[in-house]
Enzyme design. Structure first.
Site, PDB file in Angstrom:
ATOM      1  N   ASP A   1      73.628  76.938  44.619  1.00  0.00           N
ATOM      2  CA  ASP A   1      72.167  76.884  44.662  1.00  0.00           C
ATOM      3  C   ASP A   1      71.659  75.694  43.839  1.00  0.00           C
ATOM      4  OD1 ASP A   1      69.625  77.659  45.327  1.00  0.00           O
ATOM      5  OD2 ASP A   1      69.525  79.314  43.903  1.00  0.00           O
TER       6      ASP A   1
ATOM      7  N   HIS B   1      71.371  68.242  49.463  1.00  0.00           N
ATOM      8  CA  HIS B   1      72.457  68.897  50.209  1.00  0.00           C
ATOM      9  C   HIS B   1      73.646  67.944  50.349  1.00  0.00           C
ATOM     10  CE1 HIS B   1      69.875  72.230  50.851  1.00  0.00           C
ATOM     11  NE2 HIS B   1      69.098  71.659  51.750  1.00  0.00           N
TER      12      HIS B   1
ATOM     13  N   LEU C   1      95.291  76.374  48.849  1.00  0.00           N
ATOM     14  CA  LEU C   1      93.999  77.063  48.749  1.00  0.00           C
ATOM     15  C   LEU C   1      93.429  77.424  50.124  1.00  0.00           C
ATOM     16  CD1 LEU C   1      91.443  77.788  46.986  1.00  0.00           C
ATOM     17  CD2 LEU C   1      90.645  75.463  47.485  1.00  0.00           C
TER      18      LEU C   1
END
Ligand code: FPP
Length: 239
Positions: free
Chosen positions: A19, A36, A130
């Site tokens: 956020d 963004h 991962l």
């Protein structure tokens, strides 16, 4: 460079609510989309840190069910950024042995975005490092409803008896059925809420919230969260 032994325990699965991109941009007099864009760069720093210390699963809240309510221009910019991110970063993911996965109502995404997503998932499917899980058009309540529908279908088809339903069985009807529940949830930019993220899965997850805005988040802040996680005592409701 910290070694895994420097941490008391490493969370197997970390989930992040990314956020503060908009605020980061506003502070700089930039359009929100620049926030963004900067946020997408943070993703690489965090996946590198996960690989470094041996986190197995990383789930990122990249686009929520509620995000569709944003102005059409911002939604379009986010979808374009996502597609670009996937296209550009797939070779890097292969190099870093990252396996990409996605959860959410993926059919809601623009067709070209879905196609790129599936290409990236396929291209990284053999990787053993991962597992990076992107939550896209994702809502926790929607996931639970989809789980209920899937459960009812199994019953109708005679694959499941009502009496067999328990938390374990229900978990297998969620988007996250292949992954363990998150051990640690990180939220950036200081807000103290879950925002419809992984409502079922976060029941016993340790929460760590930082005022740092997502584009400013990096390796050091991430390692600080993991260090704090190592100091917590997890009792899962027991003593
Ligand atoms: C929250 O910031 C962030 C989002 C709604 C989208 C998250 C997207 C990215 C980090 C970039 C793309 C990600 C990938 C994986 C390619 P906000 O806009 O709510 O910020 P604000 O609360 O300050 O307005």
């Amino acid at each position: 460079m910290p070694a895994a032994k420097d941490f008391k325990s490493i969370p197997r699965h970390v989930a992040i609510i990314m956020d503060g991109n908009g605020r980061w941009a506003r502070e700089r007099g930039l359009p929100r989309t620049e926030g963004h864009r900067a946020g997408a760069e943070t993703v690489r720093r965090v996946t590198e840190a996960c690989t470094e210390i041996g986190v197995e699963f990383l789930t990122l809240y990249a686009f929520s069910s509620e995000n569709w309510k944003r102005p059409a221009r911002e939604v379009a910019a986010l979808m374009k950024l996502l597609e670009q991110f996937l296209r550009q970063k797939t070779p890097e993911m292969i190099e870093q042995n990252i396996r990409l996965q996605a959860i959410g109502r993926l059919n809601d995404l623009p067709k070209s975005c879905q196609d790129q997503l599936h290409r990236s998932i396929e291209a990284t499917s053999q990787n053993s490092g991962l597992t990076l899980i992107l939550a896209l058009s994702y809502g926790g309540r929607e996931e639970i409803l989809d789980g209920v529908k899937s459960l009812l279908e199994s019953i109708e088809r005679g694959h499941l008896d009502k009496g067999m339903i328990d938390t374990e069985v229900f978990s297998k009807h969620l988007y996250t059925r292949y992954y363990p529940d998150p051990d640690l949830l990180i939220r950036t930019s200081g807000e103290l809420r879950l925002s419809n993220f992984l409502l079922w899965q976060l029941s016993y997850t340790e929460l760590w919230i930082t005022p740092t805005l997502w584009p400013d988040f990096g390796r050091e802040t991430f390692l600080e969260a993991v260090r704090e996680y190592g100091r917590r005592q997890r009792r899962f409701g027991g003593l």
